[in-house]
Design an enzyme around this catalytic site. Structure first.
Site, PDB file in Angstrom:
ATOM      1  N   SER A  82       0.844  -1.188   0.000  1.00 38.34           N
ATOM      2  CA  SER A  82       0.000   0.000   0.000  1.00 38.34           C
ATOM      3  C   SER A  82       0.881   1.240   0.000  1.00 38.34           C
ATOM      4  O   SER A  82       1.898   1.272   0.685  1.00 38.34           O
ATOM      5  CB  SER A  82      -0.908   0.018   1.238  1.00 38.34           C
ATOM      6  N   ASP A 109     -21.013  -0.488  -8.810  1.00 33.54           N
ATOM      7  CA  ASP A 109     -20.128  -1.147  -7.852  1.00 33.54           C
ATOM      8  C   ASP A 109     -20.948  -1.974  -6.856  1.00 33.54           C
ATOM      9  O   ASP A 109     -20.663  -3.158  -6.662  1.00 33.54           O
ATOM     10  CB  ASP A 109     -19.246  -0.129  -7.136  1.00 33.54           C
ATOM     11  N   LYS A 130     -13.892  -7.878  -6.342  1.00 36.87           N
ATOM     12  CA  LYS A 130     -14.841  -7.500  -7.391  1.00 36.87           C
ATOM     13  C   LYS A 130     -14.860  -5.982  -7.578  1.00 36.87           C
ATOM     14  O   LYS A 130     -14.623  -5.243  -6.609  1.00 36.87           O
ATOM     15  CB  LYS A 130     -16.237  -8.042  -7.075  1.00 36.87           C
TER      16      LYS A 130
END
Length: 308
Positions: free
Chosen positions: A36, A168, A90
């Site tokens: 990250s 989304d 996803k």
């Protein structure tokens, strides 16, 4: 069997709320690294780029990608090229072509690739699929309405091209519908409401028809306040099936038959561990294909600017 040494790429809200608890609860995994640019996790090796991790001496067997969809393809390709199994949060990619390329790459290298649809692991989904298997479907109604300010605070990527906007969460509904309905269904028309300062829709209405002619209506809304709605109702020759709370509750003609705790991401990681053990992959793009169809066929209307 030795533990799967896992790296988590992206440490945003979904990674902290869902992935980290699921990984910690499954003794088949060992979280060995975080990738990250903006965050780290105490006691776990931290890298700012996936390339840095792969060049290090930290041993990794698999990578779970929790980044937004737009940059995911090169990251997944890099992990596969390095011989790592890959889980894709996803939606699995920004385009269908990207996911197909990853599928072919994983297959050529004998690696596991998993497209994850967490809503399919909600407690009511499997029994709903079983109940509908031999029923004649008359009509389907999908209502997926939530407050974007609650569920995606400060996530500007969702309004960019490839960010999907209201799709989304809407793709979660489509992942359930494609799992439970016994026949395929096809888009006939859609209206996409796109804020004047955004590239992706904030509301959408979609009309489908299944292979036997039954209508399927879906309405997605990112501006819902108060109670949130994640419901699918299926009218059949044997009664009305309803999944509510995102699939956590299953009703038949108003009677609650199944209800369970949130174990969606535990289900995903269980499936991933079994795929790795079996040297198999699960690459299903049917929910993303329906979204792509909506962007192809949908009529766009300008909505008021979205200001968080």
């Amino acid at each position: 069997m030795s533990k799967i040494r896992l790296a988590l790429v992206g440490l945003g809200k979904i990674a902290r709320d869902q992935h980290l608890p699921a990984i910690a609860a499954d003794d088949r995994f060992e979280l060995v690294a975080i990738v990250s640019r903006n965050a780290d996790l105490e006691g776990v090796a931290h890298f700012t780029t996936l390339a840095d991790l792969l060049a290090s001496d930290v041993a990794v067997d698999a990578v779970s990608l929790c980044t937004p969809p737009q940059p995911r393809h090169p990251l997944a390709h890099l992990a596969l090229a390095a011989g790592k199994h890959v889980m894709l949060e996803k939606p699995p990619g920004a385009t269908l072509s990207e996911v197909e390329d990853l599928r072919l790459t994983a297959a050529a290298r004998g690696l596991t690739l998993q497209t994850t649809w967490h809503s399919r692991y909600a407690q009511g989904v499997a029994p709903a699929r079983a109940w509908l298997a031999d029923k004649a479907i008359k009509a389907v109604r999908i209502d997926w309405r939530e407050d974007v300010r609650v569920w995606h605070p400060g996530q500007t990527w969702i309004w960019e091209a490839g960010g999907l906007g209201v799709f989304d969460p809407g793709i979660n509904a489509l992942s359930i519908a494609t799992a439970i309905l016994p026949r395929p269904f096809f888009l006939t028309g859609a209206v996409l409401h796109v804020p004047e300062n955004c590239q992706s829709p904030i509301q959408a209405e979609l009309d489908f028809v299944d292979a036997a002619g039954a209508p399927v209506r879906a309405e997605f809304d990112f501006l819902q306040t108060g109670p949130q709605s994640w419901d699918i109702a299926v009218e059949t020759d044997a009664g009305v099936l309803k999944l509510s709370h995102g699939g956590a509750k299953l009703f038949i003609d108003g009677e609650l038959l199944h209800e369970g705790p949130d174990a969606e991401y535990a289900g995903l990681y269980d499936a991933f561990a079994r795929l790795v053990a079996d040297a198999a992959s699960d690459v299903d793009v049917s929910p993303l294909r329906h979204v792509a169809d909506a962007f192809l066929l949908g009529r766009r209307v300008v909505a008021p600017a979205f200001i968080e």
